[in-house]
Design a protein around this motif. Sequence first.
Motif, PDB file in Angstrom:
ATOM      1  N   CYS A  56     -26.942 -23.756  34.422  1.00 29.85           N
ATOM      2  CA  CYS A  56     -26.964 -22.311  34.678  1.00 29.85           C
ATOM      3  C   CYS A  56     -26.281 -21.523  33.559  1.00 29.85           C
ATOM      4  CB  CYS A  56     -26.282 -22.041  36.024  1.00 29.85           C
ATOM      5  SG  CYS A  56     -26.436 -20.331  36.575  1.00 29.85           S
ATOM      6  N   GLU A  57     -25.154 -22.017  33.073  1.00 34.12           N
ATOM      7  CA  GLU A  57     -24.412 -21.301  32.036  1.00 34.12           C
ATOM      8  C   GLU A  57     -25.202 -21.239  30.728  1.00 34.12           C
ATOM      9  OE1 GLU A  57     -20.555 -22.944  31.584  1.00 34.12           O
ATOM     10  OE2 GLU A  57     -19.892 -22.444  33.628  1.00 34.12           O
ATOM     11  N   VAL A  58     -25.860 -22.341  30.372  1.00 38.29           N
ATOM     12  CA  VAL A  58     -26.672 -22.354  29.144  1.00 38.29           C
ATOM     13  C   VAL A  58     -27.823 -21.359  29.272  1.00 38.29           C
ATOM     14  CG1 VAL A  58     -28.123 -23.774  27.644  1.00 38.29           C
ATOM     15  CG2 VAL A  58     -26.054 -24.741  28.650  1.00 38.29           C
ATOM     16  N   LEU A  59     -28.447 -21.321  30.437  1.00 43.15           N
ATOM     17  CA  LEU A  59     -29.541 -20.378  30.667  1.00 43.15           C
ATOM     18  C   LEU A  59     -29.066 -18.931  30.540  1.00 43.15           C
ATOM     19  CD1 LEU A  59     -31.684 -21.711  33.657  1.00 43.15           C
ATOM     20  CD2 LEU A  59     -32.532 -20.974  31.438  1.00 43.15           C
ATOM     21  N   ALA A  60     -27.935 -18.626  31.172  1.00 42.88           N
ATOM     22  CA  ALA A  60     -27.399 -17.265  31.117  1.00 42.88           C
ATOM     23  C   ALA A  60     -27.085 -16.864  29.677  1.00 42.88           C
ATOM     24  CB  ALA A  60     -26.145 -17.161  31.981  1.00 42.88           C
ATOM     25  N   GLU A  61     -26.532 -17.809  28.902  1.00 41.56           N
ATOM     26  CA  GLU A  61     -26.230 -17.541  27.487  1.00 41.56           C
ATOM     27  C   GLU A  61     -27.507 -17.259  26.709  1.00 41.56           C
ATOM     28  OE1 GLU A  61     -24.732 -20.097  23.582  1.00 41.56           O
ATOM     29  OE2 GLU A  61     -24.269 -20.835  25.596  1.00 41.56           O
ATOM     30  N   LEU A  62     -28.538 -18.060  26.954  1.00 40.33           N
ATOM     31  CA  LEU A  62     -29.805 -17.881  26.254  1.00 40.33           C
ATOM     32  C   LEU A  62     -30.449 -16.539  26.602  1.00 40.33           C
ATOM     33  CD1 LEU A  62     -32.316 -18.841  24.660  1.00 40.33           C
ATOM     34  CD2 LEU A  62     -33.094 -19.928  26.764  1.00 40.33           C
ATOM     35  N   LEU A  63     -30.534 -16.212  27.899  1.00 44.06           N
ATOM     36  CA  LEU A  63     -31.186 -14.977  28.320  1.00 44.06           C
ATOM     37  C   LEU A  63     -30.424 -13.758  27.811  1.00 44.06           C
ATOM     38  CD1 LEU A  63     -32.187 -15.947  31.970  1.00 44.06           C
ATOM     39  CD2 LEU A  63     -33.632 -15.922  29.946  1.00 44.06           C
ATOM     40  N   SER A  64     -29.103 -13.827  27.798  1.00 49.04           N
ATOM     41  CA  SER A  64     -28.297 -12.720  27.276  1.00 49.04           C
ATOM     42  C   SER A  64     -28.541 -12.534  25.784  1.00 49.04           C
ATOM     43  CB  SER A  64     -26.809 -12.976  27.544  1.00 49.04           C
ATOM     44  OG  SER A  64     -26.550 -13.043  28.931  1.00 49.04           O
TER      45      SER A  64
END
Length: 631
Positions: free
Chosen positions: A337-345
């Motif tokens: 989840c954290e990697v996804l949030a970083e990517l989308l941001s």
Amino acid sequence: MIDSPAELPELNEAQLQRAALLDTVRLLPDLPGVYRYIAADGTVLYVGKAKSLKKRVSSYFQKNDQSPRIRLMLAQVATVETTVVRSEAEALVLENNLIKALSPRYNILFRDDKSYPYVMLSGHASPRLAYYRGSLDKKNTYFGPFPNGYVVKESIQLLQKVFLLRTCEDSVFANRSRPCLLHQIKRCSAPCVGLITPEAYRQDVHNAVLFLSGKENEVLNTLEEKMHVLATEWQFEAAAAVRDQIQALSQVQERQFVSSNTSEMDVDIVACVESEGMLCVNLAMVRGGRHVGDKNLFPSHADDYTPAAAIHAFLAQHYLDRITPTMILCSPEPDECEVLAELLSAQAARKVLLNVNPNGERRIWLEMAKRNAELAILQKKGQQADQASRLAALVEALGLPEETQRLECFDISHTLGEATVASCVVYDRQAMQPKEYRRYNIGTDNSGSAKDGFTLITPGDDYAAMRQVLLRRYEKVAAGEGVMPDVILIDGGKGQLGIAIEVMNEIGLTTPWLVGVAKGETRKAGLEQLIVPKSGNTVQLRRDHPGLHLIQQIRDEAHRFAITGHRARRGKARLASTLEDVEGVGPKRRQKLLARFGGLQGVKAASVDELVQVDGINQALAEKIHAALRG
């Protein structure tokens, strides 16, 4: 003990290939990147990402408790290709770009037939309001995406009614000399001919942007202040026009949306549910505080995927090339989840929050999405059961092989021999497969040239058209390209079916069963006769027979697909030929005319004086064009 090389056991080709593969894996770097498993024929089987390529890829070949699906995939792997990147987030982007481009058979895939629609305001001095699908251009402003085109079209109609923004093409806008019909019915303020000042039009555009951002109250307050100012200045007609805008906007606020009282932000709600061996992702969208709809997606190749892994794949694939909202509500929590949030941001150049434990109203939205996904699975299961029963009934009624799954159906469409188009539609895996449909333009002796080396046919010769399309389709299948169908449906009687038999014998294909679908004496639905050459039977099923319903579904889809292609081809040909028929109008002049007036209808509507203004058109030629198009 082996004393000499001569005593070493000989390895067969498969063992040598496996040893080379393991050597490649052992030499992989301990760096982030993307790996691709490649089959012996060069097909990409699987694309994955890793924080450490060495550890991740090695784990596949060291574990003994892999699922049957993974074991099957590894047995086909001939080599591994890798790409090293700087971070895990970069690896995630590259992974999903490759998944979308290559569609590997062992990756979970979320496919949409079309891109999601947007409301677009162009970047012109007098911005145009438009419905838009496709890649986004920084010169324009986009609102969305929305779950379906209906929401966008409804929004555009409302914005026209309230703010009177133009929707015409740029070529039409630049060449207007008088207001169009939309101005007359009070759906456009006619900036094309200066009936509204640029400042006033820009204010209407600004108010439309506020409305699309969910700030209707701010727009209402601005309009009310403007109305009072105009009234105090005794500009009563202008004040009445603003009053009408306020009334229209108030009616818009009463539309039947699921509304939010607490937030104006854009939010997406993504819930993944597993039930009855099936995964479904429900995507719901809140735009400007309004719940504007949802859609259900069923991924391909989803075996062995958990809902958490599926939702991770969906988020990475879906938002790869789309506008990302400020917040995404998720259930369950996606893997990494954290990697996804970083990517989308990083992609959005702003903070994007993945909220897996919302409160209050947002929790209700998430529960609604989960419930809709569960209902979608139940509905799809019911549809599959219905389709399975239809196919089983057809197999039994016609004596087809029990393993029958794939049916391909052909139809021919033309208007008195003009613009002949043949269609091929595919039914497989208990559903129509639109991505596998194909259209074939059939060359006739008045259409210019042959297609793919095939000779031109006489206009209106359906037998020759059927022969050509079957040859073009199945010569490639016989050569190993494409998928062999179990049944080929021919929309027509014994004549068309006879042509199909000749083609199959000529190519040397004996596997597919041929079935002719002949209309009854009155051509009424339900009276079709099914001709099966292999069994020598001609069958007329009762009107309520499930097998007949399946035949009708496939046949009607082939007809729809053929006639749509025919109309498009005919319209394109007629648009060009109408001006081509005018002596003195060559390709360059035709192009200038169409560009100046925004298409053939604009040229038809133009007066002689307007035609003369086009470069290269003199008075005599203008009169000739005007007479030809009006005659």
